[in-house]
Design an enzyme around this catalytic site. Structure first.
Site, PDB file in Angstrom:
ATOM      1  N   GLU A   1       0.557  -1.419   0.243  1.00  0.00           N
ATOM      2  CA  GLU A   1       0.007  -0.055   0.174  1.00  0.00           C
ATOM      3  C   GLU A   1       1.002   1.302  -0.306  1.00  0.00           C
ATOM      4  O   GLU A   1       1.496   0.926   0.660  1.00  0.00           O
ATOM      5  CB  GLU A   1      -1.237  -0.312   1.175  1.00  0.00           C
ATOM      6  CG  GLU A   1      -2.023   1.475   1.573  1.00  0.00           C
ATOM      7  CD  GLU A   1      -2.685   1.804   0.138  1.00  0.00           C
ATOM      8  OE1 GLU A   1      -3.074   0.239  -0.170  1.00  0.00           O
ATOM      9  OE2 GLU A   1      -2.606   3.011   0.070  1.00  0.00           O
TER      10      GLU A   1
ATOM     11  N   HIS B   1      -1.485   2.831   4.567  1.00  0.00           N
ATOM     12  CA  HIS B   1      -2.768   3.556   3.939  1.00  0.00           C
ATOM     13  C   HIS B   1      -2.617   4.734   4.800  1.00  0.00           C
ATOM     14  O   HIS B   1      -2.922   4.566   6.363  1.00  0.00           O
ATOM     15  CB  HIS B   1      -4.347   2.338   3.914  1.00  0.00           C
ATOM     16  CG  HIS B   1      -5.057   3.091   3.476  1.00  0.00           C
ATOM     17  ND1 HIS B   1      -6.113   4.170   3.535  1.00  0.00           N
ATOM     18  CD2 HIS B   1      -5.978   2.617   1.912  1.00  0.00           C
ATOM     19  CE1 HIS B   1      -6.684   4.101   1.719  1.00  0.00           C
ATOM     20  NE2 HIS B   1      -6.309   3.258   1.638  1.00  0.00           N
TER      21      HIS B   1
ATOM     22  N   ASP C   1       1.733   0.199  -5.025  1.00  0.00           N
ATOM     23  CA  ASP C   1       0.461  -0.139  -6.230  1.00  0.00           C
ATOM     24  C   ASP C   1       0.272   1.342  -6.420  1.00  0.00           C
ATOM     25  O   ASP C   1      -0.166   1.483  -7.684  1.00  0.00           O
ATOM     26  CB  ASP C   1      -1.051  -0.233  -4.802  1.00  0.00           C
ATOM     27  CG  ASP C   1      -1.033   0.318  -3.504  1.00  0.00           C
ATOM     28  OD1 ASP C   1      -0.142   1.222  -2.999  1.00  0.00           O
ATOM     29  OD2 ASP C   1      -2.581   0.235  -3.018  1.00  0.00           O
ATOM     30  N   HIS C   2       0.394   2.373  -5.588  1.00  0.00           N
ATOM     31  CA  HIS C   2       0.465   3.607  -6.241  1.00  0.00           C
ATOM     32  C   HIS C   2       0.745   4.524  -4.588  1.00  0.00           C
ATOM     33  O   HIS C   2       1.393   4.714  -3.981  1.00  0.00           O
ATOM     34  CB  HIS C   2      -0.562   3.973  -6.395  1.00  0.00           C
ATOM     35  CG  HIS C   2      -1.997   3.701  -5.117  1.00  0.00           C
ATOM     36  ND1 HIS C   2      -2.418   4.749  -4.112  1.00  0.00           N
ATOM     37  CD2 HIS C   2      -2.877   3.011  -4.433  1.00  0.00           C
ATOM     38  CE1 HIS C   2      -2.513   4.084  -3.034  1.00  0.00           C
ATOM     39  NE2 HIS C   2      -2.966   2.870  -3.074  1.00  0.00           N
TER      40      HIS C   2
ATOM     41  N   THR D   1      -5.954   1.175  -5.556  1.00  0.00           N
ATOM     42  CA  THR D   1      -4.710   0.128  -5.075  1.00  0.00           C
ATOM     43  C   THR D   1      -6.424  -1.510  -6.084  1.00  0.00           C
ATOM     44  O   THR D   1      -5.421  -2.200  -6.221  1.00  0.00           O
ATOM     45  CB  THR D   1      -5.553  -0.439  -3.799  1.00  0.00           C
ATOM     46  OG1 THR D   1      -5.029   0.383  -2.898  1.00  0.00           O
ATOM     47  CG2 THR D   1      -5.135  -1.921  -3.370  1.00  0.00           C
TER      48      THR D   1
HETATM   49  C1  GP9 Z   1      -8.652  -1.577   1.083  1.00  0.00           C
HETATM   50  C2  GP9 Z   1      -7.483  -1.197   0.464  1.00  0.00           C
HETATM   51  C3  GP9 Z   1      -7.519   0.543   0.235  1.00  0.00           C
HETATM   52  O1  GP9 Z   1      -8.583  -3.184   1.299  1.00  0.00           O
HETATM   53  O2  GP9 Z   1      -7.364  -2.042  -0.618  1.00  0.00           O
HETATM   54  O3  GP9 Z   1      -7.403   0.335  -1.710  1.00  0.00           O
HETATM   55  P1  GP9 Z   1      -7.634   2.214  -2.167  1.00  0.00           P
HETATM   56  O4  GP9 Z   1      -7.755   3.150  -0.232  1.00  0.00           O
HETATM   57  O5  GP9 Z   1      -5.642   2.810  -1.792  1.00  0.00           O
HETATM   58  O6  GP9 Z   1      -7.639   1.872  -2.988  1.00  0.00           O
END
Ligand code: GP9
Length: 412
Positions: A38, A195, A254-255, A80
């Site tokens: 994340e 996150h 992921d980003h 994500t």
């Molecule tokens: C929650 C997590 C967050 O399951 O994958 O996703 P995001 O907010 O980063 O897209």
């Protein structure tokens, strides 16, 4: 007619991707663990704050692995879930919304499905609600045998949105090895502790972020340091469980994070940053590939992105991607072919150029950068790559929206 052209594009991509060199099939039959981390960004890799490394375990693992220093996330609004979709399917996410939510019933050539047909046990792990991003439905369609969600984990380390990554890794590894001993396995893990809003309780903070203390940027660095500690523990546990030398470990971000103030990055990096610097900071995430016995090492500078993951992993396993409609490059095919990496925003990079689109999306109003001088050049220098980039985004959108792979010849 149009579908024929799309098929021709995929056929040509497949030809340039499917190189049978010495790495093709070099790790056939290995387990594969892919970790999507994340908001894990590239700018702090190898960096120190107050003399302390932010990601010491990642940095150590880099020495025994291949590290891709110009790897881009290719996500859009689906964040994500977009990273996940692109990594598994080698297609672009959509311009609006998430493919997971909008088209879970459409057909895609995805890694879990492909590896399942090759005899792999396929499992996904994420300690959050299974319905988030419609994962429960999508993962079933993607061919995962099992999807471990929050309800399967013991919340013995409550942190942030859910379970801390240390316990998440520990319990996931137990599920992989103890619930069923079947090997080879393909395991896809999605972390969560880093996150937004990134704040950790004081007892978990172990990085002195000095002047950034109490700011969102400082909290971000602390949360990344925690995730790195979790990675260090996972590596030790994999070694203990005898998985280190028969598993390909792939780890990528992921980003970007949600810290967009240029001043924070300038203060942290100790230099002023240009538009190009900031674009690369916000769009690059790390990619690290560790193969059994540390056989592939070094820093790979060719531009790469999340769409490249499926074709590259399948290459190492000796599974030809010829039958599949994938758009990404094969990162192990050598350096003869120039790699174009297209982002959902319309930005793109190849070895020489980086294009930043303007808000009105008109080609001539965008900025074309020469990556050698890092200065803007005549925008026409980006024209050919721009046309190809747009073609790819268009083809991908059509494949997804019109479910073209469901009717592709050869598919049941
Ligand atoms: C929650 C997590 C967050 O399951 O994958 O996703 P995001 O907010 O980063 O897209």
């Amino acid at each position: 007619q149009e579908n024929d052209e799309i098929q021709q594009w995929f056929d040509a991509a497949s030809l340039s991707r499917n190189t049978r060199n010495e790495t093709f099939g070099a790790y056939a039959g290995s387990n594969v663990i892919v970790i999507q981390v994340e908001a894990f960004m590239n700018f702090m890799i190898g960096q120190k704050i107050n003399g302390e490394e932010i990601t010491p375990n990642f940095n150590k693992l880099m020495k025994d692995s291949l590290y891709f220093s110009n790897f881009y996330h290719q996500t859009g609004q689906g964040r994500t879930s977009d990273a996940d979709f692109s990594a598994q399917s080698s297609l672009h996410p959509l311009p609006t919304g998430s493919v997971f939510v909008r088209y879970p019933d459409h057909k895609f050539d995805v890694m879990p499905q492909i590896l399942k047909s090759s005899g792999y046990k396929t499992e996904a792990f994420h300690a959050y609600e299974g319905s988030f991003w419609n994962r429960f439905n999508m993962y079933k369609a993607m061919g995962y045998d099992n999807f471990y969600t929050k309800k399967d984990f013991k919340i013995d380390e409550p942190l942030g949105w859910s379970l801390g990554d240390k316990s998440f890794f520990r319990q996931s590894l137990d599920f992989m090895t103890k619930t069923s001993e079947q090997q080879p396995f393909y395991s896809f893990m999605i972390t969560l502790t880093s996150h937004h809003p990134y704040s950790l309780p004081a007892k978990v903070q172990s990085l002195d972020v000095g002047e950034f203390k109490g700011s969102i940027f400082g909290n971000y660095l602390e949360s990344i340091h925690y995730v790195d500690e979790a990675l260090g523990e996972l590596i030790e546990d994999m070694k203990r469980d005898g998985l280190w030398d028969n598993t390909i470990l792939v780890l990528y971000g992921d980003h970007d994070n949600s810290v967009t103030d240029k001043g924070d990055y300038e203060k942290f990096l100790g230099k002023s940053l240009t538009e190009l610097d900031m674009a690369q900071i916000m769009n690059q995430v790390p990619l690290l590939v560790h193969v059994p016995k540390d056989e592939l090492t070094g820093i790979e500078e060719q531009p790469s992105g999340q769409l490249d993951l499926a074709p590259s992993i399948l290459h190492l396993l000796g599974i030809s991607t010829e039958p599949f409609s994938m758009m990404g490059n094969n990162l192990f095919a050598g350096h003869e072919q120039e790699h174009l990496v297209v982002q959902r925003s319309g930005a793109f990079s190849n070895d020489k150029l980086y294009y930043i689109p303007s808000d009105d999306q008109l080609f001539q109003n965008g900025t074309c950068y020469d990556l050698g001088t890092r200065e803007p050049v005549d925008v026409q220098k980006c024209r050919v790559a721009y046309d190809e980039a747009n073609k790819r985004l268009n083809i991908s959108d059509k494949v997804i929206t019109y479910d073209l792979l469901a009717t592709k010849s050869g598919n049941p």
